[in-house]
Design an enzyme around this catalytic site. Sequence first.
Site, PDB file in Angstrom:
ATOM      1  CG  LEU A 186      28.583 -13.808 -14.882  1.00  0.00           C
ATOM      2  CD1 LEU A 186      27.634 -14.901 -15.842  1.00  0.00           C
ATOM      3  CD2 LEU A 186      29.149 -12.872 -16.260  1.00  0.00           C
ATOM      4  CE  LYS A 220      34.902 -20.866  -4.796  1.00  0.00           C
ATOM      5  NZ  LYS A 220      34.719 -20.087  -5.538  1.00  0.00           N
ATOM      6  CG  HIS A 278      41.642 -18.466  -6.351  1.00  0.00           C
ATOM      7  ND1 HIS A 278      41.791 -19.109  -5.551  1.00  0.00           N
ATOM      8  CD2 HIS A 278      40.726 -17.358  -6.015  1.00  0.00           C
ATOM      9  CE1 HIS A 278      40.207 -18.543  -4.591  1.00  0.00           C
ATOM     10  NE2 HIS A 278      40.154 -18.080  -4.732  1.00  0.00           N
ATOM     11  CG  ASP A 336      38.494 -15.451  -8.731  1.00  0.00           C
ATOM     12  OD1 ASP A 336      37.605 -14.996  -8.753  1.00  0.00           O
ATOM     13  OD2 ASP A 336      39.165 -14.989  -8.515  1.00  0.00           O
ATOM     14  N   GLY A 339      39.164  -8.419  -6.731  1.00  0.00           N
ATOM     15  CA  GLY A 339      39.255  -8.302  -7.660  1.00  0.00           C
ATOM     16  C   GLY A 339      39.047  -8.043  -8.625  1.00  0.00           C
TER      17      GLY A 339
END
Length: 357
Positions: free
Chosen positions: A25, A106, A160, A222, A237
């Site tokens: 975000l 993460k 992913h 993602d 991305g």
Amino acid sequence: AYTDGAHASPTRLIIPSPVDLHVHLRDFEQRQKETVASGTRAALAGGICAVADMPNTVPPVADRETYERRLELMSHDAACDFVLNFCVDDKYSLSQAASVDLFFIKVFLGETTGSYVLEKGLLENVFMLRKPVAIHADLKGMREAIKYSKRYETPLHICHVSRREEVELIARHKDERITCEATPHHLFLSGDHAVKPPLGNANDRDALWAALGTTIDIVASDHAPHTLEEKEHGAFGISGVETLLPLMVTALVRGEISFKHFYAVMHENPKRILRSHGIEYGFGVGGRADFSIVDTSESYAIDPALFHSKAKHSPFSGMEVEARVVETWVRGKRFFSNGACTNEARGAPLSAFSKEP
């Protein structure tokens, strides 16, 4: 499902709203890319009721103070519900992770936006915390993470997955603590689009589709927004939170995925992962009333100019899909309708509703 007018077959589907467990975000010092407000409105426009916010922001969510600042920002600005992840890349962030009520730690074991790659030699220490870990890694990194997950009985989520070899590795070692995801861009696309990990070939895509709902637990977007100028200069991305559900429902309508496997990757398995974190989430009797209404009466071309996200670009631009999100309901309230978010659209941490009847 229900019919519309004189149509004999269902034209609108009521679908349990997915939780997108991989969303960037931005905000903080990257508001030009995306804000919490714009990204969560985009999620609702895509039929998503809640998101897992990734921590490689600027500054990163890698200490308690920044985590609390992020939680305050999300609680104030998020239009949909959410959970927060925490970044570990060095000894200091590792020590901070022990005291934070995070969703996943993460860990980046390879190049990514922000370059928060884990300091060499610390991966085992991360798993020793026995808090759920999500990794961004190549095949070598996946092997190492799987080894430590089993050694310390630490939950591991592999982000992913993109290659046949990765699917085969995970299938050999999978247990109740190891989960993984695929993204729509790795499922549907080929070529040289700037994403990490890179897109695979047809053989890789076939392996991903075949593993959906079995080895591959979930599909997540993602969502990684950038300005158009940044994308033109090779930023990694795509803007994906608004296309995740339309693409997967289109695959369902066209028979490219069975209903059983669609339901598994879009609802049942995300629910299972959330419940493993102590979050009692799920559509059904006695559960949260999170659902999306999707119109499948006609096809249309994806147009990034119409995105609610600030990142109005997509490798799916011009692709024909057969699923348009009409409404998104969260906790029994209409959060999105007729192309816009409603006044009811106010997000909250998912855990806050874990004990609702």
